[in-house]
Design a protein around this motif. Structure first.
Motif, PDB file in Angstrom:
ATOM      1  N   LEU A   1       0.725  -1.131  -0.016  1.00  0.00           N
ATOM      2  CA  LEU A   1       0.020  -0.072   0.022  1.00  0.00           C
ATOM      3  C   LEU A   1       0.970   1.292  -0.127  1.00  0.00           C
ATOM      4  O   LEU A   1       1.070   1.874   1.035  1.00  0.00           O
ATOM      5  CB  LEU A   1      -0.778  -0.007   1.272  1.00  0.00           C
ATOM      6  N   PRO A   2       1.476   1.621  -1.169  1.00  0.00           N
ATOM      7  CA  PRO A   2       2.430   2.693  -1.151  1.00  0.00           C
ATOM      8  C   PRO A   2       2.007   4.265  -0.806  1.00  0.00           C
ATOM      9  O   PRO A   2       2.763   4.657  -0.133  1.00  0.00           O
ATOM     10  CB  PRO A   2       2.706   2.519  -2.723  1.00  0.00           C
ATOM     11  N   VAL A   3       0.684   4.375  -1.090  1.00  0.00           N
ATOM     12  CA  VAL A   3       0.103   5.804  -0.797  1.00  0.00           C
ATOM     13  C   VAL A   3       0.087   6.154   0.632  1.00  0.00           C
ATOM     14  O   VAL A   3       0.651   6.931   1.191  1.00  0.00           O
ATOM     15  CB  VAL A   3      -1.107   5.980  -1.354  1.00  0.00           C
ATOM     16  N   SER A   4      -0.270   4.713   1.406  1.00  0.00           N
ATOM     17  CA  SER A   4      -0.168   4.879   3.145  1.00  0.00           C
ATOM     18  C   SER A   4       1.088   5.012   3.589  1.00  0.00           C
ATOM     19  O   SER A   4       1.338   5.821   4.462  1.00  0.00           O
ATOM     20  CB  SER A   4      -0.968   3.900   3.540  1.00  0.00           C
ATOM     21  N   HIS A   5       1.984   4.417   2.813  1.00  0.00           N
ATOM     22  CA  HIS A   5       3.343   4.517   3.465  1.00  0.00           C
ATOM     23  C   HIS A   5       3.993   5.722   3.289  1.00  0.00           C
ATOM     24  O   HIS A   5       4.710   6.441   4.179  1.00  0.00           O
ATOM     25  CB  HIS A   5       4.423   3.388   2.821  1.00  0.00           C
ATOM     26  N   THR A  33      -2.367   9.485  -4.818  1.00  0.00           N
ATOM     27  CA  THR A  33      -2.911   8.242  -5.273  1.00  0.00           C
ATOM     28  C   THR A  33      -2.618   8.031  -6.941  1.00  0.00           C
ATOM     29  O   THR A  33      -2.449   7.195  -7.105  1.00  0.00           O
ATOM     30  CB  THR A  33      -4.279   8.338  -4.728  1.00  0.00           C
ATOM     31  N   PHE A  36       0.576   6.625  -8.082  1.00  0.00           N
ATOM     32  CA  PHE A  36       0.981   5.272  -7.769  1.00  0.00           C
ATOM     33  C   PHE A  36      -0.079   4.520  -8.617  1.00  0.00           C
ATOM     34  O   PHE A  36       0.073   3.342  -8.627  1.00  0.00           O
ATOM     35  CB  PHE A  36       0.737   4.846  -6.416  1.00  0.00           C
TER      36      PHE A  36
ATOM     37  N   LEU B  81      -5.796   9.415   8.099  1.00  0.00           N
ATOM     38  CA  LEU B  81      -4.599   8.609   7.550  1.00  0.00           C
ATOM     39  C   LEU B  81      -4.416   7.698   8.330  1.00  0.00           C
ATOM     40  O   LEU B  81      -4.173   6.288   7.679  1.00  0.00           O
ATOM     41  CB  LEU B  81      -3.457   9.637   7.157  1.00  0.00           C
ATOM     42  N   HIS B  85      -6.845   5.311   5.865  1.00  0.00           N
ATOM     43  CA  HIS B  85      -6.415   5.381   4.565  1.00  0.00           C
ATOM     44  C   HIS B  85      -5.970   4.092   4.018  1.00  0.00           C
ATOM     45  O   HIS B  85      -5.979   4.091   2.713  1.00  0.00           O
ATOM     46  CB  HIS B  85      -5.205   6.288   4.852  1.00  0.00           C
ATOM     47  N   LYS B  86      -5.579   3.202   4.698  1.00  0.00           N
ATOM     48  CA  LYS B  86      -5.173   1.815   3.917  1.00  0.00           C
ATOM     49  C   LYS B  86      -6.251   1.337   3.144  1.00  0.00           C
ATOM     50  O   LYS B  86      -5.974   0.676   2.095  1.00  0.00           O
ATOM     51  CB  LYS B  86      -4.844   0.822   5.043  1.00  0.00           C
ATOM     52  N   ASP B  89      -6.567   3.354   0.090  1.00  0.00           N
ATOM     53  CA  ASP B  89      -5.225   3.219  -0.809  1.00  0.00           C
ATOM     54  C   ASP B  89      -5.588   1.455  -1.658  1.00  0.00           C
ATOM     55  O   ASP B  89      -5.478   1.673  -2.819  1.00  0.00           O
ATOM     56  CB  ASP B  89      -3.910   2.781   0.203  1.00  0.00           C
ATOM     57  N   TRP B  90      -6.044   0.659  -0.828  1.00  0.00           N
ATOM     58  CA  TRP B  90      -6.295  -0.466  -1.522  1.00  0.00           C
ATOM     59  C   TRP B  90      -7.522  -0.145  -2.532  1.00  0.00           C
ATOM     60  O   TRP B  90      -7.318  -0.700  -3.703  1.00  0.00           O
ATOM     61  CB  TRP B  90      -6.901  -1.366  -0.407  1.00  0.00           C
ATOM     62  N   SER B  92      -8.055   2.389  -4.251  1.00  0.00           N
ATOM     63  CA  SER B  92      -7.593   3.255  -5.508  1.00  0.00           C
ATOM     64  C   SER B  92      -6.595   2.424  -6.409  1.00  0.00           C
ATOM     65  O   SER B  92      -6.870   2.364  -7.561  1.00  0.00           O
ATOM     66  CB  SER B  92      -7.083   4.500  -5.047  1.00  0.00           C
ATOM     67  N   LEU B  93      -5.786   1.741  -5.596  1.00  0.00           N
ATOM     68  CA  LEU B  93      -4.535   1.054  -6.433  1.00  0.00           C
ATOM     69  C   LEU B  93      -4.884  -0.355  -7.056  1.00  0.00           C
ATOM     70  O   LEU B  93      -4.553  -0.814  -7.799  1.00  0.00           O
ATOM     71  CB  LEU B  93      -3.443   1.227  -5.600  1.00  0.00           C
ATOM     72  N   ASN B  94      -5.675  -1.177  -6.031  1.00  0.00           N
ATOM     73  CA  ASN B  94      -5.853  -2.538  -6.267  1.00  0.00           C
ATOM     74  C   ASN B  94      -7.494  -2.792  -6.919  1.00  0.00           C
ATOM     75  O   ASN B  94      -7.397  -3.605  -7.927  1.00  0.00           O
ATOM     76  CB  ASN B  94      -5.522  -3.445  -4.947  1.00  0.00           C
TER      77      ASN B  94
END
Lengths: 134, 196
Positions: A1-5, A33, A36, B81, B85-86, B89-90, B92-94
């Motif tokens: 989860l790159p954005v969170s990191h 977001t 990435f 966050l 946010h996790k 994040d999941w 948006s990206l996955n």
């Protein structure tokens, strides 16, 4: 989860990179977001940033660069470097923004460390080849 | 204090753009009902714009949902966050790439399984939080009807509880009306399913 990191890391090392109010924070969340995202093409991102910085200096804040500027600079480096003079002039807002960011002192140091060269950007209009008058 | 308007482009109900519009419409109805909403807007995606300065905008549905929630609750962005946010994040990206590609029934089953697991792993209830708004809109846009949720007990329970919130039907009407530029027509398939 790159954005969170990356957001967490920025908040721990330099919270100013996350913006100064809730609106800026949301903007930074958006662009971080997108940096990435596997469904956002680099050229589409370039055009989106070109529209965004039409009348602003930075992506997410009026007074200084933020995490969004830094990450977009890194993501778009290769794409900007590959633009022709004509393409660069058409996307002159994002090229002007990119050139400004890449010459920030802290960005120069970071870019050198990770091997990103300075991109030569000519913000002048390309010369038009006129037919010779006989 | 700055005031904002939500701009929704004209898109078809089957498109990813409608899915984004629904997220933003739910967030406006739930968190900031006084926000002005414009339909058939001259932009490519849903956009929250400063009413006095058009150069300031947010053009990502998840970020719009988050901002309207922060503004409504005065919750600090830093705290948000760390808590939610996790999942964003999941999403948006996955999840989003899978949602775009989930055009066939077998692909939808895979995505629904992922969503069912996510709701269990992230321990989502049906309270009105940004993560729940976003996941609910994902599910709503993915399925053709509530019967598709029958094999997924956790997901079905989450969906039906969230859909029972009084603002949901208003949000759906708003998204349909503004993306079409005409009055909403709701089919029976769109009526929230009951728990039993």
């Amino acid at each position: 989860l790159p954005v969170s990191h990356v957001l967490q890391a920025a908040s721990e090392t330099n919270a100013a990179l996350l913006g100064s109010n809730e609106f800026e924070k949301a903007q930074i969340l958006e662009w971080t977001t997108k940096v990435f995202s596997p469904i956002v093409e680099s050229h589409d991102l370039l055009e989106q940033v070109n529209e965004l910085v039409r009348s602003t200096t930075f992506v997410g804040q009026d007074v200084d660069f933020t995490l969004a500027d830094l990450l977009l600079y890194a993501r778009l480096h290769e794409t900007v470097a590959s633009l022709s003079a004509k393409e660069g002039y058409k996307l002159n807002n994002v090229c002007r923004w990119f050139d400004f960011i890449q010459h920030q002192e802290s960005v120069v140091a970071a870019a050198t460390a990770v091997g990103l060269d300075t991109v030569e950007i000519d913000l002048n209009a390309p010369k038009i080849q006129r037919p010779a008058i006989v | 204090m700055a005031t904002f308007k939500l701009q929704i482009p004209a898109v078809s109900k089957e498109s990813f753009g409608f899915h984004e519009a629904l997220k933003a419409a739910i967030a406006v109805s739930a968190f900031a009902p006084k926000t002005k909403v414009e339909g058939a807007a001259p932009c490519n995606s849903v956009r929250l714009t400063d009413a006095k300065d058009a150069s300031k905008y947010i053009s990502d549905a998840n970020a719009i949902v988050s901002y309207l929630y922060w503004k409504n609750t005065n919750l600090t962005a830093e705290k948000f966050l760390s808590v939610e946010h996790k999942l964003l994040d999941w999403d948006s990206l996955n999840l989003s790439p899978l949602l775009i590609a989930a055009d066939a029934p077998e692909k939808r089953q895979i995505v629904l399984t992922l969503l069912d697991n996510a709701i269990q792993n992230f321990k989502l209830d049906a309270s009105v939080t940004p993560a729940n708004v976003i996941i609910f809109a994902d599910v709503y846009s993915l399925i053709n009807g509530p019967e598709e949720l029958e094999p997924f007990e956790t997901l079905k329970s989450f969906y039906s509880k969230f859909a029972a919130h009084p603002f949901f039907q208003k949000s759906l009407n708003l998204a349909i009306e503004k993306t079409k530029g005409q009055t909403a027509e709701i089919s029976s398939e769109q009526i929230p399913i009951s728990e039993e």
